[in-house]
Design a protein around this motif. Structure first.
Motif, PDB file in Angstrom:
ATOM      1  N   ASN A 145     -10.558  -2.852   3.499  1.00 30.45           N
ATOM      2  CA  ASN A 145      -9.405  -2.330   2.763  1.00 30.45           C
ATOM      3  C   ASN A 145      -9.878  -1.737   1.452  1.00 30.45           C
ATOM      4  O   ASN A 145     -10.819  -2.249   0.841  1.00 30.45           O
ATOM      5  CB  ASN A 145      -8.426  -3.469   2.424  1.00 30.45           C
ATOM      6  N   SER A 147      -9.197  -1.324  -2.501  1.00 26.63           N
ATOM      7  CA  SER A 147      -8.433  -2.011  -3.543  1.00 26.63           C
ATOM      8  C   SER A 147      -7.389  -1.043  -4.100  1.00 26.63           C
ATOM      9  O   SER A 147      -7.493   0.179  -3.886  1.00 26.63           O
ATOM     10  CB  SER A 147      -9.373  -2.458  -4.667  1.00 26.63           C
ATOM     11  N   SER A 148      -6.424  -1.567  -4.834  1.00 25.39           N
ATOM     12  CA  SER A 148      -5.439  -0.646  -5.423  1.00 25.39           C
ATOM     13  C   SER A 148      -6.131   0.303  -6.394  1.00 25.39           C
ATOM     14  O   SER A 148      -5.774   1.481  -6.492  1.00 25.39           O
ATOM     15  CB  SER A 148      -4.295  -1.414  -6.096  1.00 25.39           C
ATOM     16  N   ASN A 183      -2.899  -2.718   4.810  1.00 23.68           N
ATOM     17  CA  ASN A 183      -3.416  -3.030   3.464  1.00 23.68           C
ATOM     18  C   ASN A 183      -2.207  -3.104   2.537  1.00 23.68           C
ATOM     19  O   ASN A 183      -2.163  -2.465   1.487  1.00 23.68           O
ATOM     20  CB  ASN A 183      -4.397  -1.923   3.040  1.00 23.68           C
ATOM     21  N   GLU A 184      -1.235  -3.892   2.965  1.00 19.97           N
ATOM     22  CA  GLU A 184       0.102  -3.827   2.359  1.00 19.97           C
ATOM     23  C   GLU A 184       0.117  -4.240   0.884  1.00 19.97           C
ATOM     24  O   GLU A 184       0.773  -3.585   0.068  1.00 19.97           O
ATOM     25  CB  GLU A 184       1.053  -4.719   3.172  1.00 19.97           C
ATOM     26  N   ASP A 185      -0.604  -5.312   0.519  1.00 21.63           N
ATOM     27  CA  ASP A 185      -0.547  -5.771  -0.879  1.00 21.63           C
ATOM     28  C   ASP A 185      -1.092  -4.708  -1.824  1.00 21.63           C
ATOM     29  O   ASP A 185      -0.505  -4.419  -2.871  1.00 21.63           O
ATOM     30  CB  ASP A 185      -1.351  -7.069  -1.059  1.00 21.63           C
ATOM     31  N   ASN A 186      -2.241  -4.121  -1.433  1.00 23.02           N
ATOM     32  CA  ASN A 186      -2.837  -3.117  -2.321  1.00 23.02           C
ATOM     33  C   ASN A 186      -2.017  -1.826  -2.320  1.00 23.02           C
ATOM     34  O   ASN A 186      -1.944  -1.127  -3.326  1.00 23.02           O
ATOM     35  CB  ASN A 186      -4.290  -2.846  -1.919  1.00 23.02           C
ATOM     36  N   ASN A 188       1.253  -1.783  -2.054  1.00 18.49           N
ATOM     37  CA  ASN A 188       2.373  -2.081  -2.949  1.00 18.49           C
ATOM     38  C   ASN A 188       1.954  -1.985  -4.416  1.00 18.49           C
ATOM     39  O   ASN A 188       2.687  -1.428  -5.240  1.00 18.49           O
ATOM     40  CB  ASN A 188       2.930  -3.483  -2.670  1.00 18.49           C
ATOM     41  N   ASP A 189       0.781  -2.533  -4.729  1.00 14.84           N
ATOM     42  CA  ASP A 189       0.302  -2.445  -6.122  1.00 14.84           C
ATOM     43  C   ASP A 189       0.147  -0.983  -6.524  1.00 14.84           C
ATOM     44  O   ASP A 189       0.540  -0.572  -7.619  1.00 14.84           O
ATOM     45  CB  ASP A 189      -1.056  -3.142  -6.282  1.00 14.84           C
ATOM     46  N   ARG A 220      10.060  -3.575   4.826  1.00 14.57           N
ATOM     47  CA  ARG A 220       9.801  -4.169   3.492  1.00 14.57           C
ATOM     48  C   ARG A 220       9.541  -3.073   2.472  1.00 14.57           C
ATOM     49  O   ARG A 220      10.019  -3.123   1.344  1.00 14.57           O
ATOM     50  CB  ARG A 220       8.596  -5.118   3.543  1.00 14.57           C
ATOM     51  N   CYS A 221       8.784  -2.051   2.870  1.00 14.79           N
ATOM     52  CA  CYS A 221       8.465  -0.953   1.944  1.00 14.79           C
ATOM     53  C   CYS A 221       9.743  -0.213   1.543  1.00 14.79           C
ATOM     54  O   CYS A 221       9.960   0.094   0.362  1.00 14.79           O
ATOM     55  CB  CYS A 221       7.464  -0.001   2.600  1.00 14.79           C
ATOM     56  N   ARG A 224      11.662  -2.290  -0.924  1.00 15.07           N
ATOM     57  CA  ARG A 224      11.049  -2.408  -2.252  1.00 15.07           C
ATOM     58  C   ARG A 224      10.993  -1.055  -2.974  1.00 15.07           C
ATOM     59  O   ARG A 224      11.122  -0.984  -4.187  1.00 15.07           O
ATOM     60  CB  ARG A 224       9.642  -2.978  -2.071  1.00 15.07           C
TER      61      ARG A 224
END
Ligand code: SF4
Length: 368
Positions: A145, A147-148, A183-186, A188-189, A220-221, A224
């Motif tokens: 993945n 990173s953000s 890579n949902e968390d990154n 989102n960030d 979810r996206c 948000r």
């Protein structure tokens, strides 16, 4: 509860030596760390606001953006190194190959459209686990993945490149290497930083996230980031054909996807984009169009038909000819579906997802 003297000691240690000590380099995108740096240097918040405006909104050069900022040596602006740039000789596309700190190559593609608008296509992963049959990135498998900061640095570097050309970056699309919702968390960030008024301040309407279909994450996206655009790479509504083209499909049924589209339509005011790659003899018949029309009945979507750029690893897949694409579009429009045909840029620079990285990797490994 700790006695007061112990508590003070813990606070002192954490502020001066422990877990809260400032890291040696601070990413410009890390708002918490930048705030701690500001406090440690006793700077007026205005200094940080000006710094961010110069770098993230106006895309000034590193030197101009950092000019006069006291903490400049502690700030890290870039986490990706430019490895190669290839410019199309026939249209306004450029592809940047960027190297991560671990030595992996990713692609960011710049599309300068004839109307004067510009779009950046960013990568969210190195490689991709979705293994789509028609995609060079899918043939690499998954490596890691991003990173953000690695996602955001693509925006910063391309924004700066376009600013040097006296152009503005208009749109950002997550259509490069990788499945963004893996890579949902990154993701989102990155979306939070891109749309934050204090940081990049991009309009969410100018951002599009494209997926092969991870239904829960899509919903979810939308919840948000209700104004961010979503695109679903559908390519077929025949389960067998879709499974062949997108092996990931075995985890998410067409029924789940349709349910997700309905949920997204409930949350978002605008239509969801349906991407449909036109593949000769695979998904481009009159029957295929009829099935698609039935499947999309009652949902708010815009269908984008995409001419296919063949890749070396899938010689059995050919793009539909122009007449077939036009006929397919007429059939969809005749049913009332909003339909467009995407004009592809950068055919001479292997602009489709993953092709240039794959060529480069082959060169590095001595395979041609
Ligand atoms: S098309 Fe997108 S999701 Fe499919 S393999 Fe390529 S990068 Fe992954």
């Amino acid at each position: 509860m700790l006695p007061d003297s112990r508590r003070q000691l813990v606070v002192f240690l954490s502020e001066h030596k422990g877990v809260n000590a400032l890291p040696a380099v601070i990413s410009i995108f890390d708002t918490t760390a930048v705030e701690r740096l500001r406090r440690s240097l006793r700077l007026d918040p205005e200094r940080v606001r000006v710094l961010r405006n110069r770098l993230l909104k106006k895309f000034e050069s590193d030197d101009d953006g950092l000019l006069g900022f006291p903490g400049r040596d502690q700030l890290q602006l870039h986490v990706l190194e430019q490895f190669r740039r290839v410019d199309s000789s026939i249209d306004g596309a450029s592809k940047l190959l960027l190297k991560t700190a671990t030595g992996m190559l990713i692609e960011a593609v710049i599309l300068r459209i004839a109307s004067g608008r510009t779009t950046l296509c960013v990568s969210s992963q190195v490689g991709c686990a979705a293994s789509c049959e028609f995609c060079a990135t899918g043939k690499m498998g998954i490596a890691q993945n991003l990173s953000s900061a690695e996602i955001l640095d693509q925006v910063l570097q391309v924004g700066q490149l376009l600013a040097r050309e006296e152009r503005r970056l208009d749109n950002i699309v997550f259509m490069g290497m990788g499945e963004p919702f893996h890579n949902e968390d990154n993701l989102n960030d990155a979306l939070t930083v891109l749309t934050s008024p204090q940081l990049f301040a991009r309009s969410p309407k100018s951002i599009l996230v494209s997926t092969v279909g991870v239904p829960d994450a899509m919903v979810r996206c939308a919840e948000r980031f209700p104004s961010v655009n979503l695109a679903l790479s559908l390519h077929s509504v025949k389960a067998e054909t879709r499974l062949k083209l997108i092996p990931l499909t075995q985890r998410h049924s067409l029924g789940d996807l349709r349910h997700a589209i309905r949920e997204i339509n409930r949350v978002q005011q605008h239509e969801l984009m349906i991407e449909y790659l036109m593949l000769a003899g695979q998904n481009d018949s009159i029957d295929d169009a009829d099935d698609l029309i039935r499947w999309l009945d009652g949902v708010n979507v815009h269908v984008n038909l995409i001419p296919y750029n063949p890749i070396e690893d899938a010689p059995h897949l050919l793009g539909s000819d122009r007449d077939t694409i036009d006929r397919f579009a007429v059939q969809l429009k005749g049913s009332g579906l909003k339909t467009t045909i995407r004009y592809s840029l950068g055919n001479d620079i292997a602009a489709a997802c993953g092709q240039l990285v794959q060529k480069e990797n082959r060169k590095r490994n001595g395979v041609h």
